[in-house]
Design a protein around this motif. Structure first.
Motif, PDB file in Angstrom:
ATOM      1  N   ARG A 194       0.841  -1.063   0.308  1.00  0.00           N
ATOM      2  CA  ARG A 194      -0.187  -0.120   0.035  1.00  0.00           C
ATOM      3  C   ARG A 194       0.873   1.123  -0.004  1.00  0.00           C
ATOM      4  O   ARG A 194       1.466   1.588   1.066  1.00  0.00           O
ATOM      5  N   VAL A 195       0.947   2.059  -1.103  1.00  0.00           N
ATOM      6  CA  VAL A 195       1.496   3.432  -1.098  1.00  0.00           C
ATOM      7  C   VAL A 195       0.669   4.474  -0.558  1.00  0.00           C
ATOM      8  O   VAL A 195      -0.413   4.454  -1.000  1.00  0.00           O
ATOM      9  N   LEU A 196       1.179   5.103   0.295  1.00  0.00           N
ATOM     10  CA  LEU A 196       0.275   6.117   1.129  1.00  0.00           C
ATOM     11  C   LEU A 196       0.964   7.621   0.873  1.00  0.00           C
ATOM     12  O   LEU A 196       2.002   7.733   0.539  1.00  0.00           O
ATOM     13  N   GLN A 197      -0.220   8.474   0.939  1.00  0.00           N
ATOM     14  CA  GLN A 197       0.101   9.817   0.721  1.00  0.00           C
ATOM     15  C   GLN A 197      -0.617  10.468   1.769  1.00  0.00           C
ATOM     16  O   GLN A 197      -1.730  10.454   2.022  1.00  0.00           O
ATOM     17  N   GLY A 198       0.136  11.026   3.048  1.00  0.00           N
ATOM     18  CA  GLY A 198      -0.446  11.221   4.253  1.00  0.00           C
ATOM     19  C   GLY A 198      -1.029  10.388   4.939  1.00  0.00           C
ATOM     20  O   GLY A 198      -0.694   9.240   5.193  1.00  0.00           O
ATOM     21  N   SER A 199      -2.610  10.430   5.339  1.00  0.00           N
ATOM     22  CA  SER A 199      -3.204   9.127   5.844  1.00  0.00           C
ATOM     23  C   SER A 199      -4.138   8.351   5.044  1.00  0.00           C
ATOM     24  O   SER A 199      -4.779   7.498   5.307  1.00  0.00           O
ATOM     25  N   ASN A 200      -3.789   8.691   3.485  1.00  0.00           N
ATOM     26  CA  ASN A 200      -4.568   7.846   2.885  1.00  0.00           C
ATOM     27  C   ASN A 200      -3.783   7.098   1.750  1.00  0.00           C
ATOM     28  O   ASN A 200      -2.783   7.235   1.414  1.00  0.00           O
ATOM     29  N   VAL A 201      -4.636   6.125   1.433  1.00  0.00           N
ATOM     30  CA  VAL A 201      -3.786   5.082   0.303  1.00  0.00           C
ATOM     31  C   VAL A 201      -3.911   5.763  -1.273  1.00  0.00           C
ATOM     32  O   VAL A 201      -4.663   5.965  -1.552  1.00  0.00           O
ATOM     33  N   MET A 202      -2.689   5.826  -1.781  1.00  0.00           N
ATOM     34  CA  MET A 202      -2.567   6.703  -3.067  1.00  0.00           C
ATOM     35  C   MET A 202      -3.012   5.480  -4.024  1.00  0.00           C
ATOM     36  O   MET A 202      -3.779   5.497  -5.032  1.00  0.00           O
ATOM     37  N   TYR A 203      -2.393   4.025  -3.853  1.00  0.00           N
ATOM     38  CA  TYR A 203      -2.926   3.108  -4.820  1.00  0.00           C
ATOM     39  C   TYR A 203      -2.079   1.915  -3.828  1.00  0.00           C
ATOM     40  O   TYR A 203      -1.329   2.001  -3.058  1.00  0.00           O
ATOM     41  N   GLU A 204      -2.772   0.642  -4.501  1.00  0.00           N
ATOM     42  CA  GLU A 204      -2.303  -0.717  -3.831  1.00  0.00           C
ATOM     43  C   GLU A 204      -1.607  -1.393  -5.064  1.00  0.00           C
ATOM     44  O   GLU A 204      -2.115  -1.275  -6.217  1.00  0.00           O
ATOM     45  N   ILE A 205      -0.665  -2.029  -4.743  1.00  0.00           N
ATOM     46  CA  ILE A 205       0.368  -3.038  -5.709  1.00  0.00           C
ATOM     47  C   ILE A 205      -0.022  -4.591  -5.366  1.00  0.00           C
ATOM     48  O   ILE A 205       0.639  -4.885  -4.283  1.00  0.00           O
ATOM     49  N   GLU A 206      -0.304  -5.227  -6.000  1.00  0.00           N
ATOM     50  CA  GLU A 206      -0.561  -6.814  -5.685  1.00  0.00           C
ATOM     51  C   GLU A 206       0.622  -7.287  -6.207  1.00  0.00           C
ATOM     52  O   GLU A 206       1.357  -7.059  -7.211  1.00  0.00           O
ATOM     53  N   VAL A 207       1.250  -8.167  -5.422  1.00  0.00           N
ATOM     54  CA  VAL A 207       2.539  -8.942  -5.417  1.00  0.00           C
ATOM     55  C   VAL A 207       2.244 -10.449  -5.173  1.00  0.00           C
ATOM     56  O   VAL A 207       1.204 -10.656  -4.576  1.00  0.00           O
ATOM     57  N   PRO A 208       3.081 -11.261  -5.768  1.00  0.00           N
ATOM     58  CA  PRO A 208       2.735 -12.705  -5.728  1.00  0.00           C
ATOM     59  C   PRO A 208       2.848 -13.383  -4.755  1.00  0.00           C
ATOM     60  O   PRO A 208       2.466 -14.757  -4.575  1.00  0.00           O
ATOM     61  N   GLY A 209       3.158 -12.918  -3.414  1.00  0.00           N
ATOM     62  CA  GLY A 209       3.066 -13.645  -2.038  1.00  0.00           C
ATOM     63  C   GLY A 209       2.987 -12.667  -1.170  1.00  0.00           C
ATOM     64  O   GLY A 209       3.038 -11.309  -1.142  1.00  0.00           O
ATOM     65  N   PRO A 210       2.777 -13.137   0.234  1.00  0.00           N
ATOM     66  CA  PRO A 210       2.706 -12.066   1.390  1.00  0.00           C
ATOM     67  C   PRO A 210       3.920 -11.270   1.662  1.00  0.00           C
ATOM     68  O   PRO A 210       4.921 -12.221   1.888  1.00  0.00           O
ATOM     69  N   PRO A 211       4.205 -10.101   1.125  1.00  0.00           N
ATOM     70  CA  PRO A 211       5.455  -9.353   1.339  1.00  0.00           C
ATOM     71  C   PRO A 211       6.016  -9.247   2.970  1.00  0.00           C
ATOM     72  O   PRO A 211       5.194  -9.005   3.736  1.00  0.00           O
ATOM     73  N   THR A 212       7.251  -9.738   3.013  1.00  0.00           N
ATOM     74  CA  THR A 212       7.601  -9.571   4.318  1.00  0.00           C
ATOM     75  C   THR A 212       8.580  -8.587   4.666  1.00  0.00           C
ATOM     76  O   THR A 212       9.052  -8.101   5.978  1.00  0.00           O
ATOM     77  N   VAL A 213       9.355  -8.257   3.718  1.00  0.00           N
ATOM     78  CA  VAL A 213      10.481  -7.154   3.687  1.00  0.00           C
ATOM     79  C   VAL A 213      10.551  -6.368   2.576  1.00  0.00           C
ATOM     80  O   VAL A 213      10.260  -6.803   1.329  1.00  0.00           O
ATOM     81  N   LEU A 214      10.621  -5.012   2.878  1.00  0.00           N
ATOM     82  CA  LEU A 214      10.957  -4.201   1.761  1.00  0.00           C
ATOM     83  C   LEU A 214      12.525  -3.573   1.815  1.00  0.00           C
ATOM     84  O   LEU A 214      12.913  -3.080   3.082  1.00  0.00           O
ATOM     85  N   ALA A 215      13.093  -3.261   0.598  1.00  0.00           N
ATOM     86  CA  ALA A 215      14.162  -2.184   0.843  1.00  0.00           C
ATOM     87  C   ALA A 215      14.372  -1.563  -0.281  1.00  0.00           C
ATOM     88  O   ALA A 215      13.702  -1.870  -1.538  1.00  0.00           O
ATOM     89  N   LEU A 216      15.145  -0.193  -0.201  1.00  0.00           N
ATOM     90  CA  LEU A 216      15.121   0.718  -1.330  1.00  0.00           C
ATOM     91  C   LEU A 216      16.451  -0.104  -2.490  1.00  0.00           C
ATOM     92  O   LEU A 216      17.474  -0.508  -2.001  1.00  0.00           O
ATOM     93  N   HIS A 217      16.015  -0.100  -3.616  1.00  0.00           N
ATOM     94  CA  HIS A 217      16.964  -0.728  -4.466  1.00  0.00           C
ATOM     95  C   HIS A 217      18.302   0.218  -4.633  1.00  0.00           C
ATOM     96  O   HIS A 217      18.328   1.315  -4.526  1.00  0.00           O
ATOM     97  N   ASN A 218      19.649  -0.608  -4.453  1.00  0.00           N
ATOM     98  CA  ASN A 218      20.924  -0.092  -4.460  1.00  0.00           C
ATOM     99  C   ASN A 218      21.151   0.722  -3.007  1.00  0.00           C
ATOM    100  O   ASN A 218      21.923   1.415  -3.018  1.00  0.00           O
ATOM    101  N   GLY A 219      20.125   0.768  -2.060  1.00  0.00           N
ATOM    102  CA  GLY A 219      20.120   1.349  -1.000  1.00  0.00           C
ATOM    103  C   GLY A 219      19.742   2.929  -0.790  1.00  0.00           C
ATOM    104  O   GLY A 219      19.509   3.536  -0.020  1.00  0.00           O
ATOM    105  N   ASN A 220      19.476   3.184  -2.117  1.00  0.00           N
ATOM    106  CA  ASN A 220      18.870   4.627  -2.293  1.00  0.00           C
ATOM    107  C   ASN A 220      17.758   4.735  -3.043  1.00  0.00           C
ATOM    108  O   ASN A 220      17.534   5.902  -3.564  1.00  0.00           O
ATOM    109  N   GLY A 221      16.975   3.842  -3.698  1.00  0.00           N
ATOM    110  CA  GLY A 221      15.957   3.575  -4.674  1.00  0.00           C
ATOM    111  C   GLY A 221      16.236   3.700  -6.094  1.00  0.00           C
ATOM    112  O   GLY A 221      15.393   4.157  -6.725  1.00  0.00           O
ATOM    113  N   GLY A 222      17.663   3.661  -6.469  1.00  0.00           N
ATOM    114  CA  GLY A 222      18.098   3.826  -7.677  1.00  0.00           C
ATOM    115  C   GLY A 222      18.243   5.452  -8.154  1.00  0.00           C
ATOM    116  O   GLY A 222      18.297   6.050  -7.289  1.00  0.00           O
TER     117      GLY A 222
END
Length: 702
Positions: A173-201
Motif C-alpha cells: 500500500r503506497v500512502l500519501q498522508g493518511s490515505n492510500v494513493m494506490y495498491e500493488i498486488e504482489v505474488p505472495g505475502p510481502p515480508t520485507v522491503l528495501a530501497l534498490h541500491n540502498g537509495n531507490g536507484g
C-alpha cells in the motif's frame, strides 16, 4: 568470476528478531566497521573486531524485546545514530552508546516495523501505521490486514513523502498522508522491503520486495502508478525472505543484492547489462537469517557479508582468504597467532566448563530446598505454519535457540506427513543420530478439506532439566484455499446465500474459522469481498458478506457443501437462526471433473509404471540387456529411481483424488435431496478402470 567467501563466526548474542543488526558507517573507505545488534532480551550491543577478537564498544542493560533496529541521522550525513523499537517505545543511542532519545508512542500494540529518515519516523504495529516528525504525530492509517514492514522513498530524490506498507494480504500500500494513493498486488505475502541500491536507484523510486514464499521483485513506485521491472520466482523451493541489503561484494562497481532467507540460505544477486538479477553466490547456514549487511568487519580492506541468525550468532562471509601464500617468516608469525588463539580458546572453554558445573550445583541445591519454586528453563521457539501453493501442502517450520531433542506431532484430524528434501531432521519411526545438533526442522503435512481441527507440536529441546512447549495450529475446513486477487467470472458457479440476524463481526469470525489468510479483525466498511483459490484443484471461491447477509460462489460444489455445513454449525452454536438458499450449476460438476482429470491420469500412470519396475528389472537380469524391450519400457527402467522417489513422496495421492471425486458425487446429489452413498462402490469400480467419459456419464446417469 566465481565469488569465494569464507565463513567466520564473531560472537553470539540472545535470540534476534528480523532486521535488528546494522553496520555503522566506516571512518574511511574499506576500513573496519562496528556492528550494532539488538536481541530479544532487550540488550543493544555494539562491537568491533581487533586481532580476530570481538571487543564491545557498549552494551545496554536488558529490557523489552527489541523488534527492530535502524540507523538514522541528519539527511546527507553519515547515518550513525542507532534507533531501536521495543514494545511501544523508541530509543535512540549515539555510536558511543549514550542514550539521547526515549519516545513513548502510546501505541496500543507493540511496534513490529520501523523506518527512520532524517527527522521522520515511520512505525507500524500489527494493523496500525503512524508517521511522526520530530516525535510529533503527523499521519495515521488503519490497515485491513497485518503490516509486515514499512519503508519510505528517499525524500532527497522524491519531492513527496511516500511511505509504503507491506501487508499480509499480498498487497503493497503506497500512502500519501493518511490515505492510500494506490495498491500493488504482489505474488505472495510481502515480508520485507528495501530501497534498490540502498537509495531507490537513479529515480529514488525503485523498491525491492521479498515474500513469505521466497519470491523477489523490483517495482518502481511512481506518483501515479507502479511499474513492475523484474521478479524472481522461487523455483528452488527455498525459504521465505527475511532481510535484504545492497552492497558491491563482487567488486565490479555495481551494487549487488544480498538476501537472507528463513531456511538459512544467504544469496548474492548481481545485475547484468540489462539490469536483470543473476544469482552469483549462495550458502546455507543452519538457521534462519534475521539480518544481512554488506561491509567490512573482520579486517581492513576485505569486504564481507555480515549476517545475524535467529539464535543470535553474528557471522561473516568474508573475501579474506583463509590460506595465504607467505614467506617462512610470515608463516612463523601466523603459527604463533594461531597458537595464541588456541590457548585463549582453551582457557575460555575451561572457564565456561567450571561455570556450568557451578550453576548446575546451584540449581540442584535450589531445586531440592523446601522453599524451592519450580524453575523450569524457558526457551524461545520461532514457528511458522504456511500453505505452499505449488504442492498444496502445509509447511510447519520449528526453530529453537538450542538443539532440538524431539518433536511430537499430534493431530485430531487425518493428515499426510510428507518428507522434505532439505531437512536435517528425520521423519521416520527408525532410530536416528542422537549426536546431530538440529536447531531447525521443517515438516510438510497435507490436510483433507472438510475435516478440521487442531495440529499440536510438542517441542522438547536438549536442555536440562527436560522441558517441553506446546504449539497449536488450526487446520481449517477449507484449509487448501489461498487468498488471491481475482477470480474468473466465466466459470460455472454455484451460489450459497445466507441471511439472518447476525452482525458483520459474527459472519467475519465464521469466515476466519473456515478459511486461511483472512485477517482476524473485521475490515473497515460495511461489506467485504475475499477471493480464494484451491491450491490442489485450482477451483475458486468468492465470498461477499455484510451484516445480515453472506454470498459465497464457487465452481466446486464440495466447497459450497463444506461451507454450508460449517456455517450452519457455527450459527447454531451461537443460537442464530440462518436462512440458507443455494443455486447449483450442473455444468460445474463436469468442470471440476475436468480439472481433476490431468492429476488423476498422471497419478494412475505413475502407479502403473511403479508396479511394472520390479517385473522389468527381473526381465533385464534374465536377458542381460534391455534391447528387446519397447522404448516405453526402457524409459521406465531408466527413470526407475526417479519414479519410485516421486511415488514415495506422494503418499495417498491417488486415494486423495478418489476421495475428492467421491465427495463431489455425494455433494451433487445431496443438494438434490438424494442419498447416493450406496452407489459409491460402483463409482470406485469405474475409477479403478478410469475413463473420463465413463466417469462423466456415471455422474449424469446416477
Amino acid at each position: 568470476m566465481q565469488l569465494a567467501l569464507n565463513r567466520a563466526d564473531y560472537l553470539q548474542v540472545g535470540v534476534t528478531s528480523q532486521k535488528t543488526m546494522k553496520l555503522l558507517p566506516a571512518s574511511k573507505h574499506r576500513a573496519t566497521q562496528k556492528v550494532v545488534v539488538g536481541d530479544q532480551d532487550g540488550v543493544v550491543l555494539c562491537f568491533g573486531m581487533k586481532k580476530g577478537e570481538a571487543g564491545a564498544v557498549f552494551k545496554t542493560l536488558p529490557g523489552q524485546k527489541i523488534a527492530r533496529l535502524e540507523l538514522g541521522g541528519i539527511l546527507n550525513t553519515p547515518q550513525e545514530k542507532i534507533f531501536i523499537a521495543a514494545g511501544s517505545e523508541i530509543k535512540g543511542f549515539t555510536k558511543r552508546g549514550k542514550q539521547f532519545l526515549s519516545f513513548e508512542t502510546n501505541l496500543t500494540e507493540s511496534i513490529k516495523a520501523m523506518y527512520v529518515s532524517g527527522s521522520d519516523l515511520f512505525l507500524s504495529a500489527s494493523y496500525i501505521y503512524n508517521h511522526y516528525c520530530d516525535c510529533k504525530d503527523q499521519h495515521y492509517y488503519l490497515s485491513g490486514d497485518k503490516i509486515n514492514d514499512v519503508i519510505c522513498l528517499p525524500v532527497d530524490k522524491v519531492p513527496r513523502i511516500t511511505p509504503i506498507l507491506a501487508c499480509q494480504d499480498r498487497v503493497l500500500r503506497v500512502l500519501q498522508g493518511s490515505n492510500v494513493m494506490y495498491e500493488i498486488e504482489v505474488p505472495g505475502p510481502p515480508t520485507v522491503l528495501a530501497l534498490h541500491n540502498g537509495n531507490g536507484g537513479d529515480s529514488g523510486e525503485d523498491l525491492v520486495f521479498g515474500t513469505l514464499d521466497g519470491k523477489l521483485g523490483l517495482i518502481q513506485i511512481t506518483a501515479s502508478k507502479p511499474v513492475h521491472k523484474w521478479e524472481i520466482r522461487n523455483d528452488k523451493k527455498r525459504g521465505g525472505i527475511l532481510c535484504m541489503d545492497s552492497f558491491d561484494i563482487v567488486g565490479d562497481g555495481v551494487k549487488d543484492l544480498l538476501v537472507g532467507r528463513d531456511d538459512g540460505m544467504v544469496e548474492v544477486y548481481s545485475f547484468d547489462n540489462a539490469n536483470e538479477p543473476v544469482l552469483r553466490f549462495d550458502q546455507m547456514l543452519s538457521e534462519s537469517v534475521t539480518s544481512i549487511q554488506g561491509g567490512c568487519v573482520g579486517k581492513d580492506g576485505y569486504d564481507e557479508i555480515v549476517v545475524s541468525t535467529y539464535s543470535g550468532w553474528i557471522t561473516g562471509l568474508t573475501t579474506e582468504p583463509t590460506h595465504k601464500e607467505n614467506g617462512p617468516g610470515e608463516e612463523l608469525k601466523i603459527n604463533q597467532e594461531m597458537q595464541n588463539k588456541i590457548s585463549s580458546l582453551r582457557s575460555e572453554l575451561e572457564h565456561l566448563q567450571y561455570k556450568v558445573l557451578q550453576e548446575r550445583e546451584n540449581y540442584q541445591q535450589s531445586s531440592q530446598s523446601s522453599k524451592a519454586k519450580s524453575t523450569v528453563p524457558s526457551f524461545s521457539i520461532n514457528d511458522k505454519f504456511t500453505l505452499n501453493k505449488d504442492d498444496a501442502s502445509y509447511s510447519l517450520i520449528l526453530e529453537v535457540q538450542t538443539a532440538i531433542d524431539n518433536v511430537l506431532i499430534q493431530s485430531d484430524v487425518p493428515i499426510d506427513l510428507l518428507d522434505v528434501d532439505k531437512n536435517s531432521a528425520v521423519v521416520s519411526f527408525s532410530s536416528c543420530d542422537s549426536e546431530a545438533n538440529t536447531t531447525r526442522l521443517e515438516l510438510k503435512v497435507r490436510s483433507i478439506e472438510g475435516q478440521y481441527g487442531t495440529l499440536q507440536a510438542y517441542v522438547t529441546p536438549r536442555i536440562q532439566p527436560k522441558t517441553c512447549q506446546v504449539r497449536q495450529y488450526h487446520i481449517r475446513p477449507l484449509s487448501l484455499h489461498q487468498r488471491t486477487h481475482f477470480i474468473h467470472h466465466d466459470r460455472p458457479m454455484n451460489t450459497l446465500t445466507l441471511t439472518g440476524q447476525f452482525s458483520f463481526a459474527e459472519i467475519h469470525s465464521w469466515v476466519v474459522f473456515c478459511l486461511p489468510d483472512v485477517p482476524e479483525k473485521p475490515p473497515a466498511g460495511e461489506s467485504v469481498t475475499f477471493c480464494f483459490q484451491n491450491t490442489f484443484l485450482d477451483t475458486q471461491l468468492e465470498s461477499v458478506y455484510r451484516k445480515g447477509q453472506g454470498i459465497f460462489k464457487s465452481d466446486n460444489i464440495s466447497t459450497i457443501s463444506i461451507l454450508k455445513d460449517v456455517l450452519s454449525k457455527e450459527a447454531t452454536k451461537r443460537k442464530i437462526n440462518l436462512n440458507i438458499s443455494y443455486e447449483i450449476n450442473e455444468v460445474s460438476v463436469k468442470h471440476t471433473l475436468k480439472l481433476i482429470h490431468p492429476k488423476l491420469e498422471y497419478q494412475l500412470l505413475l502407479a502403473k509404471k511403479v508396479q511394472l519396475i520390479d517385473a522389468l528389472k527381473e526381465l533385464q537380469v534374465h536377458e542381460g540387456n534391455t534391447n528387446f524391450l519397447i522404448p516405453e519400457y526402457r524409459c521406465i527402467l531408466e527413470d526407475a529411481d526417479h519414479l519410485q522417489e516421486e511415488y514415495k513422496k506422494q503418499p495417498a495421492h491417488l486415494e486423495r483424488l478418489y476421495g475428492m471425486i467421491t465427495d463431489l458425487f455425494i455433494d451433487k446429489f445431496k443438494f438434490k435431496g438424494t442419498n447416493v452413498k450406496s452407489k459409491v462402490p460402483l463409482l470406485l469400480e469405474i475409477l479403478d478402470s478410469y475413463d473420463q467419459n465413463a466417469l462423466v456419464s456415471f455422474f449424469d446417469s446416477a
